[in-house]
Design an enzyme around this catalytic site. Structure first.
Site, mmCIF file in Angstrom:
data_model
loop_
_atom_site.group_PDB
_atom_site.id
_atom_site.type_symbol
_atom_site.label_atom_id
_atom_site.label_comp_id
_atom_site.label_asym_id
_atom_site.label_seq_id
_atom_site.Cartn_x
_atom_site.Cartn_y
_atom_site.Cartn_z
ATOM 1 N N HIS A 52 -40.662 -61.794 3.415
ATOM 2 C CA HIS A 52 -41.229 -60.816 4.348
ATOM 3 C C HIS A 52 -42.005 -59.739 3.605
ATOM 4 C CE1 HIS A 52 -39.038 -62.431 7.768
ATOM 5 N NE2 HIS A 52 -39.691 -61.594 8.539
ATOM 6 N N LYS A 103 -29.598 -63.428 13.418
ATOM 7 C CA LYS A 103 -28.333 -63.014 14.027
ATOM 8 C C LYS A 103 -28.121 -61.549 13.731
ATOM 9 C CE LYS A 103 -25.207 -64.104 10.167
ATOM 10 N NZ LYS A 103 -24.274 -63.009 9.909
HETATM 11 S S1 SF4 Z 1 -20.548 -67.809 9.561
HETATM 12 FE FE1 SF4 Z 1 -19.840 -66.444 7.956
HETATM 13 S S2 SF4 Z 1 -20.780 -67.161 6.085
HETATM 14 FE FE2 SF4 Z 1 -21.891 -68.083 7.798
HETATM 15 S S3 SF4 Z 1 -23.612 -66.689 8.231
HETATM 16 FE FE3 SF4 Z 1 -21.904 -66.040 9.521
HETATM 17 S S4 SF4 Z 1 -20.847 -64.448 8.328
HETATM 18 FE FE4 SF4 Z 1 -22.156 -65.605 6.915
#
Ligand code: SF4
Lengths: 283, 185
Positions: B38, B103
């Site tokens: 980015h 996320k």
């Molecule tokens: S599941 Fe756990 S290890 Fe995988 S992206 Fe999410 S926080 Fe990170």
């Protein structure tokens, strides 16, 4: 003095590390299945379904559960009457870690703190492993292992409360940490809480608490009750799977408590995402 | 909550009909980039130089996959935490980017940019890296190979499942969802 060959140690640890990357342990699976059944939000339920499908697929196709295959974290209890011949235990653990991450097509995630360059070429592939040693009576080596991702580690916090703040103060602190974390640590989560000791002992205990099987009771009835109370409080936050809103945010709370100084009350919260990849072996 | 199937590049019309909480199955070409990439993209924009791909209507996926096994296009490929891209995303949105997949929470600046320039932030399920990889049919590094997992990749995806977190109206699913299920004593 019992002897364990260096190469045998490397082999056993490597197999465990490779297996853990693609196999969600039974305790985490059960806890997520239970959350799926109890969740009221349709959106969160669909996320939990994806998480369960992912676990199934990772296992059947032997693929990493998550692209963040973590830093390799070990708690190792070395018996006083056993020794490793042909090399040091630390070297064996690092060698096993590197081989497993390379051969398992796992991601190398260790980097320099400042310029952020990956350390895979100069230190080793996903090295160094994080190793906590302890010396215990007996002639065995017990190894607890977790692949610890960054997302949940990033929201973890430690503090030292005033003794008068007591349990309500601990409750408020834990609630604040999980509330601030929101969707970021990939809920549903397991919350490790280290209480007492010194500052660093609390932090280490909060990490070690995450190695306990989710869903098993705390052997101390007082702490067990406090864990249940904390879980209930945290689930009231409404964060839900991946933060999309829901009733199932926390799969379990695990507490480890240590005696502390008369003047202080250290508390640490270490968060584990739903991809709770851990294993143990005894040699 | 509605369900849509959409193909990239996305138009203003596509993204305008989406609302926080909707589920979208994305197909077509998307691009991967994390913080390091980015930064380079934004540097190019500031210097007025050409980008390695066309931003118009583009969707960028915040991901650093595991290495592919031989014969496979990509390894496990779930989303990474998005806030690390917060300082760059508004600039890319201003220059035509229409979608982001990641996320976790975004900054007010990102949400404002989504509203002002019509773009959406999609959430994918963190930790579902093996499942999401199934939706990725082809992957090719198109820039910054030296960044390893952080290189810019062009992905061909088919029905990549995402949920709308921030829409073009200023809604935020993280806030709405939580408010709905929060129990206040
Ligand atoms: S599941 Fe756990 S290890 Fe995988 S992206 Fe999410 S926080 Fe990170």
């Amino acid at each position: 003095m019992r002897e364990i060959a260096y190469d045998d140690l490397v082999k056993s640890v490597k197999a465990m590390v490779m297996h853990t990357a693609s196999h969600l342990p039974e305790d985490a699976l059960k806890a997520i299945e239970k959350a799926y059944e109890e969740e009221k939000s349709e959106v969160a339920k669909s996320v939990l379904k994806q998480i369960l499908d992912n676990a199934q697929l990772a296992k059947s196709e032997d693929r990493p559960l998550c692209q963040d295959t973590g830093l390799a974290v070990y708690f190792i209890n070395v018996g006083e009457d056993v020794k490793v011949v042909g090399g040091s235990i630390r070297d064996a653990i690092n060698e096993a870690t590197e081989q497993a991450y390379k051969e398992g097509y796992l991601r190398a995630s260790t980097c320099d703190c400042f310029d952020r360059h990956n350390l895979k070429d100069e230190v080793g592939y996903n090295l160094p492993a994080v190793i906590h040693f302890d010396i215990v009576p007996g002639d065995k080596i017990e190894i607890e292992y977790a692949a610890k991702g960054g997302g949940s580690e990033n929201v973890s916090r430690a503090t030292v409360l005033a003794p008068a703040q007591g349990k309500p103060g601990i409750m408020n602190f834990v609630k604040q940490v999980i509330s601030d974390a929101g969707p970021n640590p990939c809920p549903p989560i397991i919350v490790g809480v280290g209480i007492g000791g010194t500052f660093e002992v609390a932090a280490k205990s909060s990490k070690h608490a995450l190695f306990r099987e989710a869903g098993t009771p705390n052997p101390n009835p007082d702490l067990d009750a406090f864990e249940k109370e904390l879980k209930e409080e945290l689930n009231k936050l409404g964060i839900g799977a991946m933060g999309m809103g829901g009733t199932q945010t926390v799969l379990a709370v695990h507490i480890e408590k240590n005696p502390c100084h008369i003047a202080s009350l250290p508390v640490s919260v270490n968060v584990q995402c739903h991809s709770s990849r851990h294993s143990h072996i005894t040699l | 909550m509605a369900e849509y199937h959409m193909t990239t590049p996305l138009s203003d019309e596509d993204v305008s009909k989406l609302e926080a909480g909707d589920i979208v199955y994305l197909s077509g070409t998307i691009y991967t980039a994390r913080d390091a990439a980015h930064k380079r993209l934004v540097d190019l924009i500031e210097k007025g130089e050409e980008l390695p791909f066309d931003l118009k209507g583009s969707v960028i996926y915040f991901v650093g996959p595991t290495p592919p096994k031989p014969g496979e296009p990509i390894g496990s490929a779930g989303p990474t935490t998005s806030y690390r891209m917060d300082s760059y995303s508004p600039i890319l949105i201003k220059h035509g980017q229409k979608g982001m997949i990641g996320k976790g929470k975004r900054s007010q600046e990102v949400k404002d940019a989504c509203k002002e320039h019509k773009a959406v932030y999609f959430g994918a399920t963190g930790g579902a890296g093996a499942l999401i990889a199934k939706a990725i049919k082809k992957a090719k590094v198109i820039a910054y190979e030296e960044l390893g997992p952080e290189a810019v990749r062009e992905l061909e995806v088919e029905n990549f499942p995402v949920t709308v977190i921030n829409d073009t109206k200023g809604n935020d699913l993280y806030e709405m969802g939580r408010a709905k299920y929060e129990v206040k004593d």
